[in-house]
Design an enzyme around this catalytic site. Sequence first.
Site, mmCIF file in Angstrom:
data_model
loop_
_atom_site.group_PDB
_atom_site.id
_atom_site.type_symbol
_atom_site.label_atom_id
_atom_site.label_comp_id
_atom_site.label_asym_id
_atom_site.label_seq_id
_atom_site.Cartn_x
_atom_site.Cartn_y
_atom_site.Cartn_z
ATOM 1 N N LEU A 353 -24.624 2.018 1.167
ATOM 2 C CA LEU A 353 -23.785 1.089 0.419
ATOM 3 C C LEU A 353 -22.357 1.625 0.349
ATOM 4 O O LEU A 353 -21.397 0.879 0.526
ATOM 5 C CB LEU A 353 -24.344 0.876 -0.985
ATOM 6 C CG LEU A 353 -25.799 0.404 -1.068
ATOM 7 C CD1 LEU A 353 -26.199 0.213 -2.529
ATOM 8 C CD2 LEU A 353 -26.011 -0.876 -0.276
ATOM 9 N N ASP A 354 -22.219 2.908 0.091
ATOM 10 C CA ASP A 354 -20.904 3.530 0.070
ATOM 11 C C ASP A 354 -20.215 3.443 1.428
ATOM 12 O O ASP A 354 -19.094 2.953 1.550
ATOM 13 C CB ASP A 354 -21.022 4.999 -0.329
ATOM 14 C CG ASP A 354 -20.740 5.237 -1.802
ATOM 15 O OD1 ASP A 354 -19.985 4.448 -2.406
ATOM 16 O OD2 ASP A 354 -21.251 6.217 -2.357
#
Length: 454
Positions: A353-354
Amino acid sequence: MTSITYVWSELGGDPARLARVSTVVREGLLPARLPVRELARACVGACALAGAELGARRAGLDRVPGVRVDDGAVATAFTSERRLLVDGRAPELFAPLSRFWRTADGWVRTHANYPHHRERLLKSLDVPDDPAAVEAAMAGRSARDVEDAVYAAGGLAVALRTPEEWAAHPQAAEVAARPLVERGRLDGARARTFPDLTGTALLPAAGLRVLDLTRVLAGPVATRTLALLGADVLRLDAPGLPELPDQHTDTGFGKRSALLDLTADRRRFEELLADADVVVTGYRPGALDRFGLSPEALAERRPGLVVAQVSAWGAYGPWGDRRGFDSLVQVATGIAAVEGSAGRPGALPAQALDHGTGYLLAAGVLRALTEQSYDGGSRVVRVALARTAAWLMSGAGREAEGGEAVPGAGVWLGETDSPVGRLRYARPPVFFEGGPREWRRPPGPWGADPAAWA
């Protein structure tokens, strides 16, 4: 619709450009129940295409350079913080109190890598700095009670939710209603005129100045990518809020790092802003507004600016003002439940996600710059980890495909000397014809550079 087609559409890109993208598919990378490899490939591919498009625009090329996306390079870059070695030493990724804990009715995940977050966690539970004491305190409380108490104290803890439980949460509805990449025009500033490109490599962001007000992974990944593509990136941090050294090293390639107090050194900041082309922020939504750093306020003082923002939960809804990290978003949105087994929660094979959101943010900035060259206007670009998670949970364009065998990971690793030691690092995955293959400078110590443009 394939993953990259979807992302490129969300970025407002011309679909005809997609014909310039080729992919090297490799099996066995980023293994997960959810389509992590497809998400990673799409985010990097769209970012590379946005860079190639801007480079072609600036260089006056007849067509956009070809983009090549290699799953091996992408998977290595998505685990860059795990690949890093500093003088042969591997970094510590999570502190002892950053983990899953069993509660009376389920599970909670905490994030306590930073000292101030650890102190707030311990204070909210009224326990000493001892994992056994934390474990005992967690076991006697409900997961939602721990979540509420720790957040009320300014700490970070999230209760494990199933996908169905998250879908029923009001924040999930707010997130689902937003585009993957929010894009907007703030004013009628004149069309952007770029400096002439010079040198042998095609550097789409050459001559552009980026103020980097981000921390942790997603924002720094975005600005690291802009630095790769030629931007002069100056990261600014508050003197009293130190960064984790290894984390800073991993995301510091191509950048300079300076300390600046936005209150005491306000004049210096305004001087930097006056010459900036892009401002990227990664703090909790609203946290910088009191310094006059909302997109609207920035564009009023610096017409023609591109303002890019990344947050955990989105700048809206009941959780819009909450802090968050990749690991916590995975827990809240049902990802940890899907990836778990034997009654225990799990995690993705990377902080996808990052990293994915970081490449989406960089792509949004590059596309905004291209659009400015035609239509002008100050621009705002917003992304959120929770929105990227929603895309992943929806299937992220899962594609039936074959693939090649996976060569050794060393193919996508580099080594270099730096002011912080001898580094082994993940090489950049963003590649297009004529484009850069490496950053122009290695990372240096946190806060070691002057708060000035190069």
